[in-house]
Enzyme design. Structure first.
Site, PDB file in Angstrom:
ATOM      1  N   ASP A   1      41.979  69.281  18.069  1.00 47.23           N
ATOM      2  CA  ASP A   1      43.474  69.331  18.419  1.00 47.23           C
ATOM      3  C   ASP A   1      43.442  71.187  18.632  1.00 47.23           C
ATOM      4  OD1 ASP A   1      44.472  66.670  18.361  1.00 47.23           O
ATOM      5  OD2 ASP A   1      45.972  66.542  16.619  1.00 47.23           O
TER       6      ASP A   1
ATOM      7  N   LYS B   1      46.601  68.460  22.187  1.00 47.25           N
ATOM      8  CA  LYS B   1      47.580  68.173  21.896  1.00 47.25           C
ATOM      9  C   LYS B   1      48.791  69.527  21.304  1.00 47.25           C
ATOM     10  CE  LYS B   1      49.039  64.220  20.830  1.00 47.25           C
ATOM     11  NZ  LYS B   1      49.104  62.769  20.238  1.00 47.25           N
TER      12      LYS B   1
ATOM     13  N   MET C   1      58.725  71.852  15.355  1.00 47.28           N
ATOM     14  CA  MET C   1      58.505  71.513  16.451  1.00 47.28           C
ATOM     15  C   MET C   1      60.123  71.456  17.249  1.00 47.28           C
ATOM     16  SD  MET C   1      55.717  68.112  17.404  1.00 47.28           S
ATOM     17  CE  MET C   1      56.755  67.476  16.152  1.00 47.28           C
TER      18      MET C   1
END
Length: 502
Positions: free
Chosen positions: A35, A56, A171
């Site tokens: 990633d 991602k 996040m």
């Protein structure tokens, strides 16, 4: 053939937090699926694996999750060892469970390798314990950015607000104000301490603190962006006392290392231990001499010399390679006195079973001449110099002037390596580099050819006077020079420069 897929947690960023099992699998991986948030320093542990980037990050997907699942199934039919490397832990907001289910349904063997999750590591590096006796007996890890297509939230905001000591949002920087509003609406006090941690455990980690009411504006003003982790709870107040990662002497400093990559590890590690972010830009690489025969002949005659002088660890390595070609080793130097210029050269000799008879006080050719002449007359002595193709004439000329029979052979040559030059030039132009380090004249020459002599706001740090002189001759200023002409001395000089200069 059906291979095994290893769902491996790479940790939050700091290579030191990679588990031993993860490192072992990466070293023997046939293919690596990774990633965007996997640290480049961690990727170096899989130098021979085929790499498949599925990047991602923050909603900008290079591949959809369904495509990633299909890639894993396909690769398992072609390779014996497939490592799916995921930032943090595969099962903590990493969608590793979805990938494992697909593999199980396809009958593909798999293994889960847990990783250190950012929700624990980033706060710890910021000096924030997620649990603390008398302050927080529970901790909740919450996604800060739920799927916007869902009609309802899966988060029990009332319980988070009143029933959990510490709340950690993954996040969550983009939705911070909304998430904080929900906590306050469900009973969390507006003056509850909160912190935003950007690039947790990386050298560039930044932390800003405030309260549920004030942190969104503070983070916005500071330019805190993704990837960031948000911590809410009384434990945040401990940061004032326990903060350590971003308070080291070189924290927040970006330093370019131009040394050969194979020899830069200790130097880079020492800078990183003081908090620096190291950008490796090896402007040269070491190659065998164009004509290896003179070195081979010197190795055959090793026992006939009175002195052998090594000016670098590279010279030692290449000379021992020539000895090995003759099916010989350190025993060939029996009765020969050995001079090593610099502690790194001496250490390389000792690693090969030879303790130098002489290590000059200063690690330059002039000092070596003084030391050799001080050790006794060299008139008529046979002295071998095994060194780089392009080297100053001071050492052989001075010894010959004293009556020595000097055999000066090329042990190795340096070849320009321009990979990464555009990136470094762009970083310098944007003022994103705090210092550029040079450990030899050859690194200065190649840097100027590849990047230029203008380094903007960056400081120029030199390992010693010879390297400094080369830099000035090529139009580059020198801001700091090591007092001891070693990489350890250069680290100390940089430390003093930035601590004193702020």
């Amino acid at each position: 053939m059906t291979g095994t897929v290893y769902l491996v947690g790479a940790g939050p960023g700091d290579p030191g937090l990679l588990t031993l099992r993860a490192a072992e699998l990466m070293e023997r991986a046939d293919v690596l699926v990774y990633d965007a948030l996997v640290s480049p320093a961690i990727m170096e542990r899989a130098p021979h694996a085929e790499r498949v980037y599925v990047g991602k990050r923050g909603g900008e997907h290079h591949r959809t999750q369904e495509q990633i699942n299909a890639i894993l199934v396909d690769l398992a039919g072609k390779h014996r060892t497939v490592v799916r490397l995921k930032g943090g832990d595969p099962f903590v907001f990493g969608r590793g469970g979805e990938e494992a289910l697909v593999l199980a349904q396809a009958g593909i063997p798999f293994e889960i390798v847990p990783g250190v999750t950012a929700g624990i590591a980033a706060p710890a590096y910021a000096g924030i314990p997620v649990t603390q006796r008398g302050m927080a007996a529970s901790v909740a890890f919450v996604t800060g950015h739920e799927d916007p297509t869902k009609p309802d939230t899966d988060v029990d905001w009332a319980h988070l607000a009143r029933g959990v000591g510490t709340v950690v949002f993954y996040m969550g920087v983009g939705k911070m104000a909304d998430n904080f509003r929900r906590l306050m609406e469900h009973g969390r006090a507006p003056d509850t301490p909160a912190a935003a941690i950007e690039w947790g455990t990386y050298p560039r980690q930044r932390t800003v603190s405030g309260t549920l009411q004030t942190l969104p504006a503070i983070a916005r003003e500071a330019g805190i962006g993704a990837p960031s982790l948000i911590v809410v709870g009384e434990v945040v107040a401990l940061r004032d006392t326990l903060g350590w990662w971003d308070r080291r002497p070189l924290s927040g400093r970006r330093i370019v290392v131009t040394r050969v990559r194979a020899q830069a590890s200790d130097f880079a590690a020492a800078l990183e231990a003081l908090g620096a972010e190291v950008v490796q830009f090896p402007v040269i690489r070491i190659a065998p001499a164009e004509d290896p025969e003179p070195l081979r002949e010197a190795a055959r005659q090793a026992g006939t010399f009175d002195w052998i002088v090594f000016t670098s660890a590279n010279g030692v390595e290449r000379f021992w390679y020539a000895l090995a070609e003759q099916k010989s080793d350190a025993r060939a130097l029996g009765g020969v006195r050995v001079c090593a210029i610099g502690p790194a050269t001496a250490a390389e000799l000792q690693r090969r079973g030879v303790t130098p008879d002489l290590v000059p006080d200063e690690f330059v050719a002039e000092s070596a001449v003084r030391a050799l002449l001080g050790a006794g007359s060299v008139h008529g002595a046979r002295i071998l110099l095994a060194r780089a193709a392009v080297a100053r004439a001071v050492l052989p000329d001075s010894l010959r002037a004293a009556g020595a029979d000097v055999i000066d052979v090329v042990a190795y040559t340096t070849v320009q390596d321009g990979s990464g030059a555009e990136r470094v030039r762009a970083m310098l132009d944007r003022g994103e580099v705090d210092a550029v380090t040079f450990t030899a004249s050859s690194t200065v020459k190649n840097f100027v050819e590849l990047v230029g002599a203008e380094v903007g706001r960056a400081k120029v740090a030199s390992i010693g006077p010879v390297t400094s002189a080369t830099a000035r001759e090529l139009g580059m200023r020198v801001d700091v020079e090591a007092a001891e002409y070693t990489t350890a001395g250069l680290v100390q000089a940089l430390n003093q420069l930035f601590v004193a200069g702020g």
